[in-house]
Design an enzyme around this catalytic site. Structure first.
Site, PDB file in Angstrom:
ATOM      1  N   LEU A  27     -17.012  19.253  22.633  1.00 46.16           N
ATOM      2  CA  LEU A  27     -15.595  18.913  22.569  1.00 46.16           C
ATOM      3  C   LEU A  27     -15.175  17.829  21.430  1.00 46.16           C
ATOM      4  O   LEU A  27     -14.084  17.487  21.071  1.00 46.16           O
ATOM      5  CB  LEU A  27     -15.197  18.363  23.822  1.00 46.16           C
ATOM      6  CG  LEU A  27     -15.132  19.365  25.166  1.00 46.16           C
ATOM      7  CD1 LEU A  27     -14.961  18.674  26.274  1.00 46.16           C
ATOM      8  CD2 LEU A  27     -14.284  20.593  24.826  1.00 46.16           C
ATOM      9  N   VAL A  35     -19.434  14.542  23.596  1.00 48.53           N
ATOM     10  CA  VAL A  35     -18.921  15.257  24.823  1.00 48.53           C
ATOM     11  C   VAL A  35     -18.828  16.507  24.823  1.00 48.53           C
ATOM     12  O   VAL A  35     -18.325  17.165  23.780  1.00 48.53           O
ATOM     13  CB  VAL A  35     -17.481  14.694  25.077  1.00 48.53           C
ATOM     14  CG1 VAL A  35     -16.768  15.085  26.261  1.00 48.53           C
ATOM     15  CG2 VAL A  35     -17.471  13.076  25.133  1.00 48.53           C
ATOM     16  N   LYS A  50     -20.288  13.496  29.242  1.00 49.05           N
ATOM     17  CA  LYS A  50     -20.491  12.373  28.024  1.00 49.05           C
ATOM     18  C   LYS A  50     -22.098  12.172  27.846  1.00 49.05           C
ATOM     19  O   LYS A  50     -22.685  11.531  28.822  1.00 49.05           O
ATOM     20  CB  LYS A  50     -19.763  11.242  28.353  1.00 49.05           C
ATOM     21  CG  LYS A  50     -19.800  10.101  27.405  1.00 49.05           C
ATOM     22  CD  LYS A  50     -18.794   8.838  27.758  1.00 49.05           C
ATOM     23  CE  LYS A  50     -18.924   7.561  26.724  1.00 49.05           C
ATOM     24  NZ  LYS A  50     -17.876   6.700  27.190  1.00 49.05           N
ATOM     25  N   ASP A 145      -9.349  -1.918  26.768  1.00 47.49           N
ATOM     26  CA  ASP A 145      -9.296  -0.806  25.576  1.00 47.49           C
ATOM     27  C   ASP A 145      -8.189   0.086  25.978  1.00 47.49           C
ATOM     28  O   ASP A 145      -8.283   1.403  25.831  1.00 47.49           O
ATOM     29  CB  ASP A 145     -10.724  -0.315  25.481  1.00 47.49           C
ATOM     30  CG  ASP A 145     -10.789   0.045  23.954  1.00 47.49           C
ATOM     31  OD1 ASP A 145      -9.856  -0.292  23.099  1.00 47.49           O
ATOM     32  OD2 ASP A 145     -11.549   1.087  23.822  1.00 47.49           O
TER      33      ASP A 145
END
Length: 336
Positions: A27, A35, A50, A145
Site C-alpha cells: 500500500l 505497509v 506496518k 505529528d
C-alpha cells in the site's frame, strides 16, 4: 479458534504472523517501513500491516517502536486507528491495524468534495479530529505529528469518519506539567514553543489543528492568524475565530480540544456555509508540493522526521519503565 486477549498459543508453539494472516499488495513505502494489506485467514477480514525491518536497527530505534506499541495499545476510540497486535520474527517487526478505505483526509476532500466542499463538511471532519485528540489528552498522550497524512478517513455506517493514525512520535507524559520533549514532527505543523525549544504539552496538537483547519478552509497554509480576503471572503467569522484561538502563540492561552468542541464553529444553527471551490483548487496545489507518505490509513514515519527523536533517545537505565523494553512478540487479538 480462540483469539482471546494476549498471545494465542497452540500446543507446542506460539502462532506467528504467517499462521494468522496472508500478506497481499503493498500500500505504501517509506524510509523506515513498508505497509501492506493483509487478510486474516480465519475471518477473511482485511487489515493493514506496518512492516519494519530489523536490519541495522539500534537499541534506541527498538525502544521508539516499543514506545509506539505501548501507547497505541492504550487507545480504543472511534476516531483513532485501531491496533490489533504485533509480531516479531528474525527479520521484521509487524504492527497490525485496521485498514482505512478513504485515504488521507486532504486527498479525500480533493477527490470526493470537489463540487460540494463547504464549511459544514469541514466542521464534521474537525469534530472527529478534536474528539480523538481530546481522548488522547485525557490520557496524557501527545500525538506530536498531527498533519494531513496522519488524518485518515474511512466510511462507517455510511458516514465519513476521520481517524488519527501514526503514533510513532507520540509521547505519554505524567500529568499536565510542561516538559522539554524535543523538537519533532513536521515543520509546517510545529507549534512555536516546540521550535523555540521550550517546555510544551498537549497544546502543540491544537496548534497543528489550527493549521489543518486553515488548510481545509482556504487551501493555503497560515502565516500567523491572518486571513487575506482573496482566500477568506466566503468563510464565516466563527471559523476565523476558532483558528485564531488555535494559532495562539501563548500555549497557556491556546484553546483545548474540549473547548474547541464547544466553540460556535460547531453550532448547527450558525449561518449557512458557502461552496469553497477556490479552496479545493489551492488545496490541490498545496498537497502536490508536499512529500507526504501514507498508506492504508497507516502513516509512515520518514527518516527526516525520525532523526531528531533518534538523537534524543538514550538506552534505558536499570530499573526503568517496564514498557520501554517491552517485547514485540505479542500476537494479535482478532475481534471476530
Amino acid at each position: 479458534m480462540d483469539f482471546s486477549c494476549g498471545a494465542f498459543v497452540c500446543p507446542g508453539r506460539r502462532l506467528g504472523f504467517d499462521d494468522l494472516y496472508e500478506e497481499e499488495e503493498v500500500l505504501g513505502t517509506g524510509a523506515c517501513a513498508i505497509v501492506k494489506k493483509c487478510i486474516h485467514r480465519e475471518s477473511a477480514r482485511e487489515y493493514a500491516v506496518k512492516i519494519i525491518s530489523k536490519e541495522g536497527m539500534q537499541r534506541p530505534e527498538v525502544e521508539i517502536l516499543s514506545e509506539e506499541k505501548h501507547i497505541i495499545k492504550k487507545l480504543d476510540h472511534r476516531n483513532i486507528v485501531k491496533f490489533y497486535g504485533s509480531f516479531s520474527d528474525a527479520k521484521d517487526y509487524r504492527l497490525v491495524f485496521e485498514l482505512l478505505n478513504g485515504g488521507d483526509l486532504y486527498q479525500y476532500v480533493i477527490k470526493r468534495q470537489r463540487t460540494s466542499h463547504c464549511e459544514s463538511n469541514v466542521m464534521r471532519y474537525m469534530r472527529d479530529i478534536f474528539t480523538g485528540l481530546q481522548y488522547c489528552h485525557t490520557k496524557n498522550i501527545i500525538h506530536r505529528d498531527v498533519k494531513p497524512p496522519n488524518l485518515s478517513l474511512t466510511i462507517e455506517d455510511k458516514r465519513e469518519v476521520v481517524k488519527l493514525v501514526d503514533f510513532g512520535l507520540a509521547v505519554e507524559t505524567k500529568g499536565k506539567a510542561r516538559r522539554k520533549l524535543g523538537d519533532l514532527g513536521t515543520r509546517k505543523y510545529k507549534a512555536p514553543e516546540m521550535v523555540q525549544g521550550l517546555k510544551y504539552g498537549t497544546p502543540i496538537d491544537l496548534w497543528a489543528c489550527g493549521c489543518v483547519l486553515y488548510n481545509l478552509l482556504s487551501g493555503t497554509h497560515p502565516s500567523g492568524a491572518s486571513f487575506p480576503s482573496l482566500y477568506w471572503d466566503r468563510v464565516s467569522e466563527s471559523s476565523k475565530d476558532l483558528i485564531k484561538q488555535l494559532l495562539n502563540e501563548d500555549q497557556d492561552s491556546r484553546i483545548t480540544a474540549a473547548e474547541a468542541l464547544n466553540h460556535s464553529f460547531f453550532n448547527p444553527m450558525r449561518e449557512e456555509s458557502q461552496y469553497l471551490g477556490d479552496a479545493i483548487m489551492h488545496l490541490t496545489e498545496f498537497t502536490q508540493k508536499e512529500m507526504w507518505k501514507t498508506a492504508g490509513g497507516v502513516g509512515i514515519v520518514t527518516n527526516s522526521v525520525l532523526a531528531p527523536i533518534m538523537a534524543s533517545v538514550m538506552p534505558s537505565p536499570p530499573g526503568g519503565s517496564q514498557h520501554a523494553g517491552a517485547s514485540m512478540d505479542d500476537t494479535v487479538k482478532e475481534s471476530c
